[in-house]
Design an enzyme around this catalytic site. Structure first.
Site, mmCIF file in Angstrom:
data_model
loop_
_atom_site.group_PDB
_atom_site.id
_atom_site.type_symbol
_atom_site.label_atom_id
_atom_site.label_comp_id
_atom_site.label_asym_id
_atom_site.label_seq_id
_atom_site.Cartn_x
_atom_site.Cartn_y
_atom_site.Cartn_z
ATOM 1 N N TRP A 29 10.969 -15.133 15.707
ATOM 2 C CA TRP A 29 11.136 -15.595 14.325
ATOM 3 C C TRP A 29 11.483 -14.441 13.378
ATOM 4 O O TRP A 29 11.794 -14.679 12.225
ATOM 5 C CB TRP A 29 9.896 -16.333 13.843
ATOM 6 C CG TRP A 29 8.601 -15.668 14.201
ATOM 7 C CD1 TRP A 29 7.950 -14.731 13.474
ATOM 8 C CD2 TRP A 29 7.823 -15.902 15.379
ATOM 9 N NE1 TRP A 29 6.813 -14.356 14.126
ATOM 10 C CE2 TRP A 29 6.696 -15.056 15.297
ATOM 11 C CE3 TRP A 29 7.961 -16.740 16.481
ATOM 12 C CZ2 TRP A 29 5.717 -15.025 16.292
ATOM 13 C CZ3 TRP A 29 6.990 -16.710 17.461
ATOM 14 C CH2 TRP A 29 5.884 -15.866 17.364
ATOM 15 N N GLU A 42 5.456 -20.185 11.205
ATOM 16 C CA GLU A 42 4.240 -19.975 10.420
ATOM 17 C C GLU A 42 3.211 -21.076 10.684
ATOM 18 O O GLU A 42 2.015 -20.818 10.747
ATOM 19 C CB GLU A 42 4.564 -19.909 8.928
ATOM 20 C CG GLU A 42 5.300 -18.647 8.509
ATOM 21 C CD GLU A 42 4.491 -17.380 8.763
ATOM 22 O OE1 GLU A 42 3.250 -17.467 8.901
ATOM 23 O OE2 GLU A 42 5.100 -16.302 8.849
ATOM 24 N N LEU A 85 -0.863 -26.622 21.974
ATOM 25 C CA LEU A 85 -1.087 -25.736 20.821
ATOM 26 C C LEU A 85 -2.341 -26.144 20.042
ATOM 27 O O LEU A 85 -2.900 -25.339 19.310
ATOM 28 C CB LEU A 85 0.108 -25.786 19.857
ATOM 29 C CG LEU A 85 1.298 -24.887 20.177
ATOM 30 C CD1 LEU A 85 2.421 -25.135 19.180
ATOM 31 C CD2 LEU A 85 0.900 -23.415 20.143
ATOM 32 N N GLY A 86 -2.728 -27.408 20.204
ATOM 33 C CA GLY A 86 -3.922 -27.871 19.503
ATOM 34 C C GLY A 86 -3.677 -28.081 18.010
ATOM 35 O O GLY A 86 -2.571 -27.888 17.512
ATOM 36 N N TYR A 125 -0.406 -19.671 1.403
ATOM 37 C CA TYR A 125 0.024 -18.657 2.375
ATOM 38 C C TYR A 125 1.383 -19.009 2.988
ATOM 39 O O TYR A 125 2.310 -18.190 2.983
ATOM 40 C CB TYR A 125 -1.011 -18.462 3.491
ATOM 41 C CG TYR A 125 -0.371 -17.718 4.616
ATOM 42 C CD1 TYR A 125 -0.128 -16.352 4.501
ATOM 43 C CD2 TYR A 125 0.112 -18.397 5.740
ATOM 44 C CE1 TYR A 125 0.554 -15.677 5.489
ATOM 45 C CE2 TYR A 125 0.799 -17.728 6.725
ATOM 46 C CZ TYR A 125 1.015 -16.364 6.595
ATOM 47 O OH TYR A 125 1.717 -15.704 7.563
ATOM 48 N N ASP A 143 -2.843 -13.801 4.564
ATOM 49 C CA ASP A 143 -3.491 -14.506 5.676
ATOM 50 C C ASP A 143 -4.731 -13.724 6.096
ATOM 51 O O ASP A 143 -5.145 -12.762 5.438
ATOM 52 C CB ASP A 143 -2.511 -14.705 6.841
ATOM 53 C CG ASP A 143 -2.205 -13.402 7.568
ATOM 54 O OD1 ASP A 143 -2.566 -12.320 7.041
ATOM 55 O OD2 ASP A 143 -1.629 -13.461 8.668
ATOM 56 N N CYS A 195 -5.127 -2.484 12.288
ATOM 57 C CA CYS A 195 -6.380 -2.730 11.548
ATOM 58 C C CYS A 195 -7.033 -3.985 12.114
ATOM 59 O O CYS A 195 -7.202 -4.993 11.438
ATOM 60 C CB CYS A 195 -6.088 -2.876 10.058
ATOM 61 S SG CYS A 195 -7.574 -2.780 9.052
ATOM 62 N N CYS A 202 -7.596 3.639 13.253
ATOM 63 C CA CYS A 202 -7.364 4.302 11.973
ATOM 64 C C CYS A 202 -6.489 5.555 12.118
ATOM 65 O O CYS A 202 -5.731 5.891 11.206
ATOM 66 C CB CYS A 202 -8.701 4.667 11.329
ATOM 67 S SG CYS A 202 -9.704 3.230 10.934
HETATM 68 S S1 SF4 Z 1 -7.427 3.298 7.940
HETATM 69 FE FE1 SF4 Z 1 -8.405 2.002 9.470
HETATM 70 S S2 SF4 Z 1 -9.653 0.555 8.316
HETATM 71 FE FE2 SF4 Z 1 -8.205 1.497 6.872
HETATM 72 S S3 SF4 Z 1 -6.496 0.059 6.809
HETATM 73 FE FE3 SF4 Z 1 -6.017 1.626 8.342
HETATM 74 S S4 SF4 Z 1 -6.730 0.782 10.300
HETATM 75 FE FE4 SF4 Z 1 -7.660 -0.421 8.645
#
Ligand code: SF4
Length: 387
Positions: A29, A42, A85-86, A125, A143, A195, A202
């Site tokens: 997509w 979506e 897919l439910g 959204y 989201d 994240c 991080c």
């Molecule tokens: S630094 Fe870590 S906690 Fe902060 S947005 Fe990036 S991945 Fe997420």
């Protein structure tokens, strides 16, 4: 609004698109600007993981390439393409919405937010995602992934359901108004791949230097857990009743949790009195059969085991019972005897698949089933993580 400096905001505005350009996943997509195709993706991605959605998306668009084609298709055919897919209300809303797009918008998903929000199943959204990606409209799409990223970037403590207006304002403040579609997708991609809910990466994050949750040393504690609604336990019997030709009795509209799907009879009974050896917590089966007028029609009843299933807040446990009918007794409206090929063409829940796998495990065969004799594997209904 936050303690972020203008420099930090400007740094993120530069770093996130560069990171996305280098690290985005190739997804079907993302190769289109067709608003209908983006809309379909979506809707499918709500509550369902990316890797599950991809083949469904491709097959669905091959079968229904335009809103007009989707609107004209029988609901049963649409549900069959959605099968596995439910959350089937998504498919029904999509089809109804496609009808409105075909009739009121000349076959094109509307480019204005209010008109988009008027379509069934399209909330803030979905409207923001489709409008920004297909039409470059400056709407921030928020989201679950984006909520998590924002909550961590700004170390927002309140439970997410009480902080949405703030999150919406922050998302809007950060949005790249020149390339809103790419920005929204970058934010979602960051939440999906870096994240992540647990163990965020991080050290690979383009926002790491400014992220407040990281500075605090506890990114996973943001956002605060949502207050979850209590789950509802459901018990009952799923009856795999076959006629002398091996056809299964299916019916529709009798079980409130999946009213639009063709299912084997599900006999929910409040009384928890096991009535067959090996049947646990299934209720009074003879009484339930008598209630349906089948006391003299269902023979050779054998418990096969239990299946578990989850539909929204409902945690379902059904004891599966196989039985034989000496004749294909006349059916009522929304009730049919079906062979394997007809069953395969129906929109069906993975609940049926689970029950049939139990039946297969004790050697019951369907004479009309494909030669492998195996239940065709379908992807399990997925809940939770998306993208
Ligand atoms: S630094 Fe870590 S906690 Fe902060 S947005 Fe990036 S991945 Fe997420």
């Amino acid at each position: 609004m936050t303690d972020w400096s203008d420099t930090e905001i400007a740094d993120l505005a530069a770093a996130l698109p560069a990171w996305y350009a280098a690290h985005q996943r190739e997804l079907p997509w993302r190769a289109t600007r067709d608003p209908y195709a983006i809309w379909v993706s979506e809707v499918m991605l709500q509550q369902t993981r990316v890797e599950v959605v991809i083949p469904y998306y491709q097959r669905f668009l091959a079968a229904f390439p335009t809103p007009g084609a989707l609107a004209k298709a029988p609901e049963e055919e649409v549900l069959a393409r959605w099968s596995g897919l439910g959350y089937y209300s998504r498919a029904r809303n999509l089809r109804r919405g496609a009808g409105l797009v075909a009739d009121a918008h000349r076959g094109r998903f509307p480019s204005e937010r209010q008109a988009a929000l008027a379509l069934p199943g399209v909330g803030p959204y979905t409207a923001a995602a489709v409008l920004s990606i297909a039409y470059d409209r400056p709407h921030a799409a928020v989201d679950g992934n984006v909520i998590r990223v924002l909550a961590r970037l700004f170390a927002l403590e309140p439970p997410r359901d009480r902080s949405m207006p703030l999150l919406d304002r922050l998302a809007d403040r950060l949005l790249d108004r020149d390339r809103p579609g790419a920005w929204n997708q970058a934010m979602m991609e960051l939440g999906a791949t870096v994240c992540t809910p647990r163990a965020p990466l991080c050290d690979q994050c383009p926002a790491a230097s400014a992220c407040r949750a990281r500075r605090l040393g506890r990114p996973e504690s943001f956002p605060a857990p949502k207050n979850r609604a209590e789950s509802i336990e459901v018990r009952g019997v799923l009856l795999l009743l076959r006629d002398p030709a091996g056809r299964l009795l299916l019916e529709r509209g009798r079980w409130r949790l999946l009213p639009s799907l063709w299912l084997p009879p599900i006999l929910a009974d409040a009384a928890l009195a096991p009535s067959l050896p090996g049947l646990s917590e299934a209720g009074d089966l003879p009484r339930a059969l008598a209630n349906r007028g089948w006391a003299e029609r269902a023979h050779e009843l054998r418990p096969l085991g239990a299946v578990r299933h989850t539909i929204t807040r409902h945690r379902i446990r059904l004891d599966v019972v196989a039985g034989r009918s000496r004749e294909a007794f006349p059916t009522e409206p929304e009730q049919e005897w079906v062979d394997w090929s007809a069953l395969a063409a129906r929109g069906r829940s993975s609940l049926i698949e689970k029950a049939l796998r139990l039946e297969q495990g004790v050697g019951v065969s369907d004479p009309a089933r494909p030669e492998s004799g195996r239940v065709r594997r379908r992807t399990a209904e997925a809940a939770g993580g998306q993208r």
